[in-house]
Design a protein around this motif. Structure first.
Motif, mmCIF file in Angstrom:
data_model
loop_
_atom_site.group_PDB
_atom_site.id
_atom_site.type_symbol
_atom_site.label_atom_id
_atom_site.label_comp_id
_atom_site.label_asym_id
_atom_site.label_seq_id
_atom_site.Cartn_x
_atom_site.Cartn_y
_atom_site.Cartn_z
ATOM 1 N N CYS A 55 0.821 -1.212 0.000
ATOM 2 C CA CYS A 55 0.000 0.000 0.000
ATOM 3 C C CYS A 55 0.858 1.266 0.000
ATOM 4 C CB CYS A 55 -0.902 -0.044 1.228
ATOM 5 S SG CYS A 55 -2.027 1.344 1.369
ATOM 6 N N ILE A 57 -0.835 4.322 0.513
ATOM 7 C CA ILE A 57 -1.678 5.400 1.064
ATOM 8 C C ILE A 57 -1.025 5.986 2.315
ATOM 9 C CG2 ILE A 57 -4.022 6.063 1.770
ATOM 10 C CD1 ILE A 57 -3.983 5.124 -1.074
ATOM 11 N N CYS A 58 -0.201 5.174 3.003
ATOM 12 C CA CYS A 58 0.687 5.780 3.997
ATOM 13 C C CYS A 58 1.973 4.969 4.033
ATOM 14 C CB CYS A 58 0.022 5.902 5.368
ATOM 15 S SG CYS A 58 0.173 4.463 6.442
ATOM 16 N N TRP A 60 3.299 2.867 6.195
ATOM 17 C CA TRP A 60 3.395 1.584 6.875
ATOM 18 C C TRP A 60 3.616 0.486 5.831
ATOM 19 C CZ3 TRP A 60 4.316 1.604 11.819
ATOM 20 C CH2 TRP A 60 4.238 0.408 12.535
ATOM 21 N N GLN A 61 3.234 0.778 4.596
ATOM 22 C CA GLN A 61 3.496 -0.098 3.440
ATOM 23 C C GLN A 61 2.976 -1.524 3.626
ATOM 24 O OE1 GLN A 61 7.808 0.415 2.711
ATOM 25 N NE2 GLN A 61 7.211 1.797 1.076
ATOM 26 N N CYS A 62 1.722 -1.648 4.011
ATOM 27 C CA CYS A 62 1.130 -2.976 4.199
ATOM 28 C C CYS A 62 1.090 -3.728 2.874
ATOM 29 C CB CYS A 62 -0.304 -2.828 4.716
ATOM 30 S SG CYS A 62 -0.378 -2.024 6.314
ATOM 31 N N LEU A 90 -6.199 -4.585 6.190
ATOM 32 C CA LEU A 90 -5.817 -3.209 5.851
ATOM 33 C C LEU A 90 -6.643 -2.239 6.684
ATOM 34 C CD1 LEU A 90 -5.609 -3.344 1.945
ATOM 35 C CD2 LEU A 90 -3.798 -3.770 3.619
ATOM 36 N N CYS A 91 -6.143 -1.029 6.815
ATOM 37 C CA CYS A 91 -6.921 0.000 7.506
ATOM 38 C C CYS A 91 -7.896 0.600 6.489
ATOM 39 C CB CYS A 91 -5.988 1.047 8.121
ATOM 40 S SG CYS A 91 -5.460 2.340 7.002
ATOM 41 N N ARG A 93 -8.054 3.300 5.028
ATOM 42 C CA ARG A 93 -7.415 4.039 3.930
ATOM 43 C C ARG A 93 -6.842 3.082 2.895
ATOM 44 N NH1 ARG A 93 -2.915 6.701 6.887
ATOM 45 N NH2 ARG A 93 -3.070 4.743 8.029
ATOM 46 N N GLY A 94 -6.267 1.991 3.378
ATOM 47 C CA GLY A 94 -5.682 1.007 2.463
ATOM 48 C C GLY A 94 -6.758 0.369 1.600
ATOM 49 N N MET A 223 -3.175 5.673 12.260
ATOM 50 C CA MET A 223 -3.623 4.311 11.962
ATOM 51 C C MET A 223 -2.510 3.386 11.508
ATOM 52 S SD MET A 223 -6.675 3.636 12.673
ATOM 53 C CE MET A 223 -7.375 2.356 11.662
ATOM 54 N N HIS A 224 -1.300 3.625 11.898
ATOM 55 C CA HIS A 224 -0.241 2.721 11.439
ATOM 56 C C HIS A 224 -0.592 1.311 11.894
ATOM 57 C CE1 HIS A 224 3.103 5.745 10.236
ATOM 58 N NE2 HIS A 224 2.222 5.527 9.288
ATOM 59 N N ASN A 225 -0.927 0.532 10.902
ATOM 60 C CA ASN A 225 -1.700 -0.695 11.024
ATOM 61 C C ASN A 225 -1.216 -1.693 12.075
ATOM 62 O OD1 ASN A 225 -3.352 -2.834 10.432
ATOM 63 N ND2 ASN A 225 -3.130 -2.687 8.230
#
Ligand SMILES: Nc1nc2c(c(=O)[nH]1)N[C@H]1C(S)=C(S)[C@@H](COP(=O)(O)OP(=O)(O)OC[C@H]3O[C@@H](n4cnc5c(=O)[nH]c(N)nc54)[C@H](O)[C@@H]3O)O[C@H]1N2
Ligand SMILES: Nc1nc2c(c(=O)[nH]1)N[C@H]1C(S)=C(S)[C@@H](COP(=O)(O)OP(=O)(O)OC[C@H]3O[C@@H](n4cnc5c(=O)[nH]c(N)nc54)[C@H](O)[C@@H]3O)O[C@H]1N2
Ligand code: SF4
Ligand SMILES: [Mo]
Length: 766
Positions: A55, A57-58, A60-62, A90-91, A93-94, A223-225
């Motif tokens: 991801c 969107i932030c 944390w790169q899930c 995912l959160c 946003r993801g 929200m850092h997952n």
């Protein structure tokens, strides 16, 4: 004076009319918005498949999977269960990554600033034209000023390719706002203490922790997952959470203790905790004896920093300070005083984070289960390329003798080194800005614009028309992360992993990935040896094969896990260990800071207070948005359309403000928000502060949903409290007052850069 660069709104014929209908559009369901203007290419060969990604969107790169429908169109994004960043979830946003791809306001083709009938407009050009233009300008800067007079600002994955390009060209001025505007002081404070920084994701062993102390770190809204998930596990396990925040945050609502501290006084609380832990013998004696340097000095240093002393400063009662110190001791070493992430608050941030690091050291949590684990990653070799030329100067030359402990380039420093000055000989002339909306991201907008005014070349690579694109000479549309390959994600975690990002759809419109842009520019600058692969697939496959994997394998699995090299996830249980500090020990007393002429142990200093009728401007995150980048995302816009300003009921009464009422905020320098913001009257904020979520109040009309929704905190951050140790830009020393109708002037003369520079014209055909 006639300005060279006017602010141009990127517009397209279609979008102009959509923007006018913004109010109507915003009330339509998502699928109607998508249906309206989207010309999605039919891509049937990709029908009903799933493709790996991570991801964007932030940060944390899930790692995730992208699913396509029967037409090969991107349908959904879901978490990859093998990924420790997200554990398959995912959160919000993801999940809404699809909205970024489908946003009809996206940048669609390259553009060059040009003058038509005396008016500056953006002209649509081909990639050939855009890249040729940039190469000619870069070569000219190199001849006239030197290659070091170029800089890259970047935030996000594709920046690595552009960074490689810039270094090959001869400049090391590569800056990300995630350092001097975000986590820089934390890294410097922890390196000074433990000889190691924190990095991302944070190696906090939250799921095994028995006590988590959050100091203005608002996990749950931030929200850092992975850490949100681990904090939920902690809550289920009835572990203790202590939240220090002037605002009743989501985390505070889940905590055993909420300490509604007076803003800007955290260092006093931290020193009082250190005092309690030392003078009550709560600290981990064996650990400190074996690993630490400077305990006696620290003990003497904090002698008078008692809870009673701190009470007068922080408004936190002494018995609460004592009780929470005991909670930490009871959990030690499975306790985390969280280092936070966005820590550029009051200018003494490195010292505050030093105090956080010291507290963790005293409680023995560094390198221990339930504290900080020892992260591990596996690195991939770089594709063979010639050595970079060695530049004979860089941004640091603009600040002789200063910020020596900054580990990375300062985005604000590069910006300052661009503003012409007779006392500096390093004036930067060309910027490439990739994936960062500098106008909304750097504090002191007037200064950013002043720097931009002095440039010979500003290239902006973005997916959306944002505030920064209006100042560009050349705009390059990047395709979204769902349409491209990027570098392999190799970030460190409890065990090493690789994650692959690959396209799930061909790039929409005439957009291209950063790797391609960097390679094509490299060819035009005579640097093709640095990009000696045919395409990124060849490069990734070469890298992966060197460690026994392959692109083919990664395309199937998305995430590859590796065993740790050694069984040392928790490495400081009495084992010998040499820390990467001058003394080889954990430095409670920092010799590195002392060498640079700074306090070797943190001291409390008071910060300015708001005048009567003014309130401290506090800002933060909302769970459903990332900075300014998601405000226009159709899916996330549905969840949250605008920000509001939180006002304490006592203050609302004094000002006769009602819930939902619109106000304009004015700061201590007379700057008024461009747009009004609605009031939210709530006990959840202290009477001395107001709070708003960052990333709203977009002034870009081409953002058909986000334009004019809510207000921009950045406009109000005109005062910067500079961290003398590493150059971080403290942004929480700004104070605001209310206007119930729009005051006449929005920018005071003293802060005007050049009025015509902010002329907001509609651009030409896009
Ligand atoms: N006032 C204020 N300032 C702040 C903060 C704050 O809270 N308040 N927070 C600070 C912090 S913690 C940080 S980390 C920084 C963040 O600063 P930025 O990273 O600059 O944040 P964004 O505003 O999200 O800007 C991201 C830009 O990248 C673009 N973009 C998104 N995806 C892609 C992509 O795939 N490719 C390309 N090329 N572009 C893309 C977006 O359209 C947007 O223009 O801001 C800092 N500045
Ligand atoms: N949903 C979402 N999550 C994100 C992001 C996002 O944009 N959206 N961005 C990511 C990024 S890059 C970062 S850096 C992090 C940032 O997130 P964090 O590092 O967790 O936090 P900050 O944004 O600094 O802090 C905001 C909190 O600090 C409190 N605060 C304000 N002043 C003070 C003070 O003087 N003392 C104390 N103790 N507290 C104070 C505020 O009330 C608020 O609750 O979030 C990350 N996660
Ligand atoms: S935390 Fe959310 S937005 Fe950030 S990378 Fe993970 S899924 Fe994406
Ligand atoms: Mo950040």
């Amino acid at each position: 004076m006639k300005t060279r660069r006017e602010f141009i709104k990127v517009s397209t014929i279609g979008v102009g009319s959509l923007a006018a209908a913004g109010g109507l559009l915003s009330s339509l369901p998502i699928k109607d918005i998508f249906g309206q203007s989207q010309k999605v290419e039919n891509n049937k060969s990709n029908a009903n498949k799933q493709f790996p990604t991570y991801c964007e969107i932030c940060f944390w790169q899930c790692a995730a999977w992208v699913q396509t429908d029967e037409n090969g169109e991107i349908k959904s994004v879901t978490g990859n269960v093998d990924d420790p960043h997200c554990n398959g979830r995912l959160c919000p946003r993801g999940t809404a990554g699809v909205g970024m791809y489908k946003d009809e306001d996206r940048l669609k083709n390259p553009k060059i600033r040009t003058t038509v009938n005396g008016k500056q407009v953006f002209k649509d050009v081909t990639w050939e034209e855009a890249l040729d233009y940039i190469a000619v300008k870069m070569k000219k800067i190199k001849v006239e000023h030197g290659a070091e007079c170029t800089a890259l600002f970047t935030h996000g994955s594709g920046g690595k390719f552009l960074g490689h390009l810039l270094q090959a060209f001869g400049s090391t001025n590569i800056a990300a706002p995630s350092y001097a505007q975000c986590r820089g002081p934390r890294e410097v404070g922890f390196i000074a203490t433990f000889g190691a920084g924190i990095g991302s994701p944070e190696p906090t062993d939250i799921r095994n922790s028995r006590c988590l102390v959050l100091i203005g770190s608002h996990i749950g809204e931030n929200m850092h997952n992975g850490q949100v998930q681990e904090m939920s596990d902690m809550i289920r396990n009835n572990a203790t959470i202590i939240t220090v925040d002037p605002r009743f945050s989501t985390a505070a609502s889940k905590s055993k203790y909420w300490l509604p501290i007076k803003p800007a006084t955290d260092l006093a609380l931290l020193l009082a905790w250190i005092h309690e832990i030392i003078y009550n013998d709560y600290y981990d004696k064996a650990y400190i004896e074996k690993y630490a340097h400077g305990f006696a000095e620290l003990k003497e240093h904090v002698k008078n920093y008692t809870p009673e002393w701190a009470y007068g400063i922080t408004t936190i009662e002494p018995h609460v300070i004592r009780e929470t110190a005991r909670e930490m001791r009871n959990a030690s070493p499975s306790v985390i005083i969280h280092p936070g992430r966005h820590v550029t608050w009051y200018g003494d941030d490195t010292q505050r984070l030093r105090a956080v690091a010291i507290l963790n050291a005293l409680l023995g949590s560094w390198g221990r289960r339930g504290g900080f684990y020892n992260p591990e990653s596996l690195h991939l070799p770089n594709f063979p390329a010639p050595k970079y030329p060695k530049p004979n100067r860089d941004w640091r030359d603009a600040f002789p003798g200063k910020f020596n402990l900054a580990g990375l380039a300062l985005a604000s420093g590069v910006c300052d080194a661009t503003v012409p000055s007779i006392t500096r000989d390093c004036n930067i002339k060309g910027w490439i800005v990739n994936g960062t909306n500098l106008i909304e991201t750097l504090p002191d907008q007037a200064n950013t614009i002043k720097a931009i005014e002095a440039l010979d070349l500003l290239v902006v690579i973005d997916t959306m028309p944002m505030e920064i694109t209006g100042y560009a000479d050349v705009i390059l549309p990047e395709c979204t992360y769902l349409e491209r390959y990027d570098e392999i994600r190799t970030s460190a975690h409890r065990f090493p992993t690789f994650a692959l990002r690959m396209p799930a759809h061909a790039p929409l419109y005439d957009s291209k990935p950063d790797w391609w842009i960097a390679k094509e520019l490299g060819n035009r600058l005579g640097l093709s040896d640095y990009f000696a692969y045919k395409d990124i697939e060849e490069m990734l496959d070469w890298q992966l094969k060197s460690v026994g994997s392959s692109l083919e394998e990664m395309q199937k699995i998305g995430v590859k896990k590796f065993d740790r090299e050694e069984d040392n996830l928790y490495s400081l249980n009495g084992e010998d260990y040499e820390f990467n500090t001058n003394t080889g020990k954990i430095e409670l007393y920092s010799t590195a800071l002392e060498e640079e002429g700074f306090d070797p142990m943190p001291k409390y200093t008071a910060h300015p207070e708001p005048e009567a009728g003014f309130y401290r401007l506090n800002y933060g995150r909302a769970p459903m948005h990332t900075f300014s980048r998601t405000a226009n995302n159709p899916q996330l816009f549905e969840l949250m359309e605008e920000n509001v300003v939180w006002v304490n009921p006592k203050i609302a009464e004094e000002w006769s403000l009602a819930n939902g009422q619109e106000v304009w905020l004015e700061n201590q320098d007379g700057v008024v928000t461009e747009f009004p913001i609605k009031v939210r009257v709530t006990e959840r904020i202290r009477f001395d502060s107001v709070y708003m979520v960052h990333g709203f109040g977009h002034s870009k009309k081409q953002l058909s949903r986000a334009y004019g929704r809510g207000a921009s905190d950045t406009q109000l951050v005109t005062r910067v409290m500079l961290d003398p140790i590493m150059g971080g830009t403290g942004m929480r020393g700004n104070f605001v007052t209310f206007h119930t109708s729009k005051p006449e002037k929005t920018v005071p003369d003293s802060r005007k850069v050049e009025s015509s520079k902010l002329v907001k014209e509609e651009g030409g055909k896009a």
